[in-house]
Structures are given as C-alpha cells and as structure tokens.
Design a protein around this motif. Structure first.
Motif, PDB file in Angstrom:
ATOM      1  N   ALA A 190       2.357   1.760  -3.469  1.00  0.00           N
ATOM      2  CA  ALA A 190       1.359   2.230  -4.430  1.00  0.00           C
ATOM      3  C   ALA A 190       1.076   3.717  -4.239  1.00  0.00           C
ATOM      4  O   ALA A 190       0.994   4.486  -5.207  1.00  0.00           O
TER       5      ALA A 190
ATOM      6  N   GLU B 228       0.827  -1.208   0.000  1.00  0.00           N
ATOM      7  CA  GLU B 228       0.000   0.000   0.000  1.00  0.00           C
ATOM      8  C   GLU B 228       0.863   1.261   0.000  1.00  0.00           C
ATOM      9  O   GLU B 228       0.572   2.229  -0.714  1.00  0.00           O
TER      10      GLU B 228
ATOM     11  N   ARG C 260       4.104   5.798  -5.391  1.00  0.00           N
ATOM     12  CA  ARG C 260       4.163   5.892  -6.853  1.00  0.00           C
ATOM     13  C   ARG C 260       3.155   6.900  -7.383  1.00  0.00           C
ATOM     14  O   ARG C 260       3.431   7.659  -8.306  1.00  0.00           O
TER      15      ARG C 260
END
Length: 403
Positions: free
Chosen positions: A259, A256, A262
């Motif tokens: 992600a 998580e 990013r």
C-alpha cells in the motif's frame, strides 16, 4: 458667417477647415491604433495564460497567424547543434508534416535570420539569395515576414509568416506589429521556461522526499517482513502455532508495504509531462515505439483539440493507460499496426483510444494473461473516468478511456 452657410458647411465634409480635417484623420488613426493594440493585447493574453513552453510556442504561432492574417506561420527555437530544439507550425496538417520529413536545420533563410537577428520582409522568398531549398512536400511559400524573438542580445527563436491572405503581401506596418508581438512573446516564453525550471527543481525535491519515504517506511516494512518470515521458518517444526502467528504478521506487513509503495508510485509524475504536456509526451513515446518495433505505431491528435487545463493526475492516468494498452498490443496481439488517438470527446471529455489490428479475443471472457485491464480501469476510475475494451477474435482490439 450666416446660418445658411453654417448649415451648408455642416452638411459638406469637404467644406471643413484644415484643422478640423486634421483632427478627423488623427481620430481615425487613433481608432485604428487602438484596434491594433487591442488585437496585440488579446494575442499576448492568450499566450501568457499558458505555462508549458510547448504550449506557449504553439499559442504564439497561432496568435501571430491570426493577428496578421497569414496562411502559414512557424516558430523555431534553435539548439546548439545546428538544428532546432523546438519547431511548431500552423497551417500545415499532420499528414503534410509526415510527408515533409524531419525538422529543418539552421540553413537558408532560417539560418540567416538566426545569425543576423534582424527582421526580414520579402515579396517572394524564393528570389532572395539567402533562400536555398525546401522539401518536395513543403507548401509553396511566396511573401515572407520573419522576426527574431529576443531576450536582450540572445535570440530565443524566430517567428515567421508567409502567404498573407490579403492581396499585396506583408507591409511595413505588419512588420512593426509582429516585432511588437515578438517582444511580448519573448517575455511569455522566458516566463514559461523559468516556470518549468522551477517545476523541475520542485520535482527533484519531491523525488528526494519520496526516496526518503521509501527508505524510512517501505524499507523498514520489508526488513520487518523478512525477519518475520525467518522467525516463522525457524518455529515451523518446534512451535507451529507461533509460526502461524508470524505468517499472519508476514501477510499484514506485506500488505502495508504494498500500500505504501503504491502511494509513492502514484505521486511520481513523469518529468516529460511537465516539459511537454500530455499530447507531445504521448506523441514522442509513440514515435520511439515505432522506431524500435517492426510494427507500425502511429499517433493521431493535436494539442489544439484537447480540453484546456487538464489536472496533473488526469494526465498521468491517461499516459499510463496508453502505455499499458500499447504494451499489450505490441507484445500479445500479433498486430501489424497500432494507432493511438487523443481527442476531445463528447461533452468536452478527454478521450484516448488505442486500436490494433491483431488477433483480438473474446472481450466477454477475461484473458488468462490479464493484460492489465483491471489496472487500467482502476487508474481511470481514480480520476473520474472509465475504460472500455472492445475486441473480437480475428478483429483486433480497441481500448478507449474517457475522463
């Protein structure tokens, strides 16, 4: 007057009365004036469609060159250090620019125009006492027309043309026309600068927002991840099943956090792209690499050859792929030369090509070190493009992206 006399007068323009002749001349002048104003209007519209300062400068120069049929045209924006913050030209190839050398300083006629802030029109610039010299590779310039671009009392820049293609050099009417165009260009340039400042302020606000997101989301995830890892370590011997559950939680939290990180990184658009556009940002990056590496790094490309109105996401993706490919070439290929080419490809697509003359590799076998090829392909696919890598041992490597 009888009918025959009237017919003779109608057939003979010289027999027209003075008032009719004056009206005919006035009509011709009105048509010519309308044509000139239409040309100026078209040139101004082509300038005001752009919001990047660099693009505005280039379109101003190109429009002025076409408007007055000049062989060469240039525009310089002065800085406060005796040089030019921006300097663009038309009629000179990239190879000629390289041979000419650094951007001119505020000397000679250019310096005089900045100080005097008045139009200059000369049949031969070389005979004017204000002229000093130009580099050996500089094209021979004769007839000259220069006009300041002004915002009130401030001189935003100077635009000048040389070597008019029509025999006879520049006329007083040409000077009036360029002065009119420069006044409109000043508005477009000021507008572009205000737009870029607004974008910069918005960018600062956006970066502040993303910094808060990093703190509020990613930092909390990392704190929870660390806590879960410590718990798993403490339970490893006494309660292996609970430790395994905590390790599963560590994996989930790490995924998580990655992600979210990013997502934030993708949103960060390099500020240089807003100020200079893709081609100029990449050109400056290549120039920097060429200075700090023993390898020759060259850029090939021009704004005029690129598709217009590129999406911001496309510009970011192309820049990042170019940077990754350059990093690979300089660090791993053992090359002596790297060339970067940016151009309009087939079907109006944007094409980036990074080519080196290094050791190469077998493109059919993924290299052990990875070289970030998956990352480059992911970036290209995210904006509807593709990346292809061509390489053979001993024959260098070419990375090509189209979007």
């Amino acid at each position: 007057m009888n009918r025959d006399a009237m017919n003779r007068e109608a057939l003979n323009p010289d027999a027209m009365n003075p008032d009719a002749m004056d009206r005919d001349v006035a009509n011709r002048h009105e048509v010519e004036r309308d044509e000139v104003l239409h040309a100026v209007s078209s040139a101004v519209l082509s300038v005001t469609r752009h919001l990047s300062v660099r693009e505005v400068l280039q379109v101003i120069v190109r429009s002025a060159q076409r408007l007055l049929d000049a062989r060469y045209a240039a525009l310089g924006v002065p800085d406060d250090k005796g040089a030019f913050a921006e300097f663009v030209a038309e009629g000179i190839t990239d190879e000629q620019w390289e041979a000419i050398g650094p951007t001119p300083r505020q000397h000679g006629m250019l310096g005089a125009m900045l100080r005097e802030a008045q139009p200059v029109r000369l049949p031969d610039i070389r005979k004017d006492p204000r002229f000093e010299w130009w580099p050996r590779a500089h094209p021979v310039v004769k007839d000259f027309l220069g006009v300041p671009i002004r915002d009130g009392e401030a001189v935003l820049g100077i635009i000048f043309l040389s070597n008019k293609r029509t025999p006879g050099g520049f006329t007083e009417a040409d000077q009036e026309l360029l002065t009119l165009f420069a006044a409109h260009a000043a508005i477009a340039l000021t507008n572009a600068r205000l737009y870029e400042r607004g974008r910069e302020l918005a960018l600062v606000e956006e970066r502040t927002r993303m910094a808060r997101e990093l703190h509020d989301a990613v930092t909390q995830k990392l704190f929870s991840l660390r806590l879960a890892a410590q718990t798993a370590g403490a339970l490893l011997t006494s309660a292996p099943e609970r430790a395994a559950a905590e390790l599963d939680r560590v994996q989930r939290l790490a995924g998580e956090a990655l992600a979210e990180l990013r997502a934030v990184i993708v949103e960060l658009r390099p500020a240089e792209l807003d100020r200079h556009g893709l081609a100029e940002t990449l050109r400056k990056h290549v120039r920097l690499l060429d200075r700090i590496h023993p390898v020759s790094v060259v850029f090939e490309g021009s704004v005029r050859d690129l598709p217009e109105n590129l999406e911001p996401e496309v510009e970011v993706a192309v820049l990042r792929v170019a940077q990754e490919a350059l990093h690979n070439a300089l660090r791993h290929s053992g090359c002596s030369t790297v060339s970067v080419r940016l151009e309009r490809g087939d079907g109006g697509r944007l094409a980036l090509e990074v080519r080196d003359d290094g050791t190469g590799f077998d493109a059919a076998v993924p290299p052990a070190r990875g070289l970030g090829l998956a990352s480059m392909r992911d970036r290209a696919e995210a904006v509807g493009g593709r990346v292809e890598v061509a390489s053979r041992p001993g024959e260098g490597t070419t990375v090509r992206m189209e979007v």
